[in-house]
Design a protein around this motif. Structure first.
Motif, short mmCIF file in Angstrom:
data_model
loop_
_atom_site.label_atom_id
_atom_site.label_comp_id
_atom_site.label_asym_id
_atom_site.label_seq_id
_atom_site.Cartn_x
_atom_site.Cartn_y
_atom_site.Cartn_z
N GLU A 149 0.82 -1.20 0.00
CA GLU A 149 0.00 0.00 0.00
C GLU A 149 0.86 1.26 0.00
O GLU A 149 1.92 1.31 0.65
N ALA A 150 0.40 2.26 -0.73
CA ALA A 150 1.10 3.54 -0.76
C ALA A 150 0.13 4.61 -1.25
O ALA A 150 -0.78 4.32 -2.02
N GLY A 151 0.36 5.84 -0.81
CA GLY A 151 -0.44 6.95 -1.29
C GLY A 151 -1.84 6.99 -0.71
O GLY A 151 -2.31 6.06 -0.08
N VAL A 152 -2.49 8.11 -0.91
CA VAL A 152 -3.88 8.31 -0.50
C VAL A 152 -4.67 8.67 -1.75
O VAL A 152 -4.25 9.51 -2.54
N ALA A 153 -5.81 8.03 -1.92
CA ALA A 153 -6.62 8.25 -3.13
C ALA A 153 -7.94 8.92 -2.76
O ALA A 153 -8.50 8.67 -1.70
N ARG A 154 -8.43 9.76 -3.68
CA ARG A 154 -9.73 10.40 -3.53
C ARG A 154 -10.59 9.99 -4.73
O ARG A 154 -10.11 9.95 -5.86
N CYS A 155 -11.84 9.68 -4.46
CA CYS A 155 -12.71 9.23 -5.54
C CYS A 155 -14.17 9.43 -5.14
O CYS A 155 -14.49 9.60 -3.96
N ALA A 156 -15.07 9.38 -6.14
CA ALA A 156 -16.49 9.45 -5.86
C ALA A 156 -17.01 8.13 -5.32
O ALA A 156 -17.93 8.09 -4.50
N SER A 157 -16.44 7.03 -5.78
CA SER A 157 -16.65 5.68 -5.24
C SER A 157 -15.46 4.86 -5.72
O SER A 157 -14.71 5.30 -6.60
N LEU A 158 -15.29 3.68 -5.18
CA LEU A 158 -14.13 2.88 -5.56
C LEU A 158 -14.12 2.51 -7.04
O LEU A 158 -13.05 2.30 -7.62
N VAL A 159 -15.30 2.43 -7.65
CA VAL A 159 -15.33 2.04 -9.07
C VAL A 159 -15.09 3.24 -9.99
O VAL A 159 -14.94 3.07 -11.20
N ASP A 160 -15.05 4.46 -9.44
CA ASP A 160 -14.77 5.65 -10.25
C ASP A 160 -13.26 5.92 -10.28
O ASP A 160 -12.46 5.26 -9.62
N ASP A 161 -12.86 6.92 -11.06
CA ASP A 161 -11.45 7.26 -11.17
C ASP A 161 -10.90 7.72 -9.82
O ASP A 161 -11.57 8.41 -9.06
N TRP A 162 -9.64 7.37 -9.58
CA TRP A 162 -8.97 7.77 -8.34
C TRP A 162 -8.03 8.93 -8.62
O TRP A 162 -7.26 8.91 -9.57
N GLN A 163 -8.06 9.91 -7.75
CA GLN A 163 -7.10 11.00 -7.79
C GLN A 163 -6.11 10.78 -6.64
O GLN A 163 -6.49 10.74 -5.47
N TRP A 164 -4.84 10.65 -6.98
CA TRP A 164 -3.83 10.43 -5.94
C TRP A 164 -3.42 11.78 -5.37
O TRP A 164 -2.94 12.64 -6.10
#
Length: 511
Positions: free
Chosen positions: A74-89
């Motif tokens: 594991e590394a980094g923190v992700a932001r997203c609308a839901s897990l199936v949507d695009d992730w912004q690191w």
């Protein structure tokens, strides 16, 4: 009536670490905690290098790292609308796990549910007595000690314990702190959460694991947060709620399962495993000591979980306090030494409270790059100014970075050393005694130290190999006295003198 030198109330990180470190120092102690077992909630997953540095000489580092193997990728923190949507690191995915220029410790992801059993086993192996399922109902301090009224929750049996000192590690809503009337000026409750653990197969959705996911719309406030768990196919979820309109009781199992599916973004089989509520708050106790009672961990300070500073600070509180209690109880120090615990740890708590509030706001807001906290300085650059050292202490708490020159009040600068063919860090030497580090040609200082009770001496460059030849750059003195917690107490040049060293030790200990 049961008697013990130290009663510890609370069995989280602060309490278990206190029991471990005190027992390691040879202090009999008794811990009472109302819970019967560790929580399944995967809390406090970040073990920072300073904490691992503390665990190393006790032989626990490898066990803790093993407990973190489920999180190794594991590394980094992700932001997203839901897990199936695009992730912004939003944080560096490649943040270094090791900092070999600064410490032999490492960053390790091992959650509280897996580390606490390691501390339990280690504390018991050192001789600490742990009473789980036991509630502290009241304490009565006096000039000579503390009488505590406990109750075995399984049998209802009352138990009276008489202790010379009490470590109150009983958490954010500390009953002991409240009984003593110790205020937390400016306490702010920032958010209220219900946290729960689910079991779900997300292998087709989570193909790369983050440290955690912030899920929702940052413009309107994040909907929740999600993190992996040490158990396979288990996931931790935290959902914020407004206590003005609802309570944890409103979060039925069905509501939690529905929220989990929304965060995941797909309707799939989900099982609820455990559930609890908690408050994200910021507040520092106005005092960390009231006579024979000392506050540690969340009982003393609380702030948001950014940078995992809360749990690690709890361990580091215990580490700072344990050697001081041991010295007082052994008659090597006066009771006044315990005042330096607050003098050293409270300023650190005040600084970290402000930094973590701003860091957490940046994480969950629209501009995560505005995070003000430099984690490496916060972790390894904490500096003390108190009467438990000789020489003017450094100010402020945090400088411009991690100070790597030995002077009173600074964490002893890192050195890689060779001991009988084994590579160690200098902090592997510090755990149960004062240590006088002597440079090349310091044999006379080492001989003087061996005449002083309670001081261990090491010759760097002779008995211990200076692997990277950094002694002159980072220490540069004839002799440096380091406390059992790895902080510099005194540095000296000139003619070796056992009586001078003994007098320094007496002054540091307030003896």
């Amino acid at each position: 009536m049961r008697e013990t030198p130290v009663l510890i109330v609370g069995g989280g990180y602060a309490g278990l670490a206190s029991a471990l470190f005190l027992a390691h120092q040879g202090v009999p102690c008794l811990l009472a905690d109302r819970h019967t077992d560790v929580s399944l909630l995967g809390r406090a997953r970040g073990i920072n290098p300073r904490t691992l540095e503390i665990y190393r000489p006790l032989g626990l580092a490898e066990s803790v790292k093993d407990a973190g193997r489920p999180f190794a990728d594991e590394a980094g923190v992700a932001r997203c609308a839901s897990l199936v949507d695009d992730w912004q690191w939003i944080f560096d995915e490649e943040f270094p796990r090791t900092l070999p220029e600064l410490t032999a410790g490492e960053f390790c992801l091992a959650d509280q549910s897996t580390v606490e059993p390691i501390l339990v086993e280690a504390a018991r192996a050192e001789g600490a007595e742990l009473w789980f399922g036991t509630r502290c109902e009241s304490i009565a301090p006096d000039a000579d000690g503390v009488t505590a009224e406990l109750r075995d929750l399984a049998t209802g049996e009352p138990r009276t314990v008489r202790a010379r000192y009490v470590v109150a590690a009983d958490g954010y809503r500390s009953g002991i702190r409240e009984q003593l009337g110790i205020a937390r000026p400016g306490l702010r409750e920032l958010r209220h959460y219900v946290s729960f653990v689910i079991r779900a197969d997300l292998s087709r959705i989570v193909t790369k694991r983050a440290l955690f996911w912030i899920i929702g719309d940052p413009a309107t406030g994040a909907m929740g947060a999600m993190a992996s768990h040490a158990l396979r196919d288990h996931w931790g979820i935290a959902i914020a709620y407004d206590p003005a309109t609802e309570s944890p009781a409103d979060f039925t199992d069905e509501r939690c399962l529905a929220a989990a599916r929304r965060l995941i973004g797909r309707d799939l089989p989900v099982e609820l495993v455990s559930k609890a509520s908690w408050t994200e708050a910021v507040g520092i106790a106005e005092r960390f000591r009231s006579g024979r009672v000392l506050l540690a961990g969340d009982a003393a300070h609380v702030w948001p979980p950014a940078q995992a500073m809360g749990a690690n600070s709890a361990v580091q509180d215990a580490h700072n306090l344990a050697w001081k209690l041991a010295a007082v109880l052994a008659g090597r120090a006066s009771d006044a030494l315990l005042d330096t615990y607050e003098a050293e740890r409270r300023p650190v708590a005040l600084e970290l409270a402000e930094l973590t509030v701003r860091s957490q706001a940046a994480r969950f807001g629209p501009d995560p790059e505005d995070d003000p906290a430099d984690p490496i300085t916060c972790i390894l650059g904490q500096r003390y100014a108190s009467a438990a050292m000789i020489g003017e202490g450094p100010t402020p708490v945090f400088g411009d970075g991690v100070e790597q020159v030995a002077r009173p009040g600074v964490r002893a600068p890192h050195l890689w050393l060779d001991r009988d063919g084994v590579r160690i860090g200098v902090h592997d030497l510090f755990h149960d005694a004062f240590t006088l580090l002597c440079g090349p040609g310091g044999e006379e200082w080492a001989r003087a130290a061996r005449k002083v009770d309670g001081v261990r001496a090491h010759l760097v460059g002779a008995e211990l190999g200076d692997v990277e030849h950094r002694w002159a750059e980072r220490y540069g003195r004839d002799a440096v006295l380091v406390r059992p917690d790895g902080y510099v107490a005194w540095a000296a040049d000139g003619e070796p003198d056992a009586e001078r060293l003994a007098d320094v030790l007496r002054r540091v200990l307030h003896a």
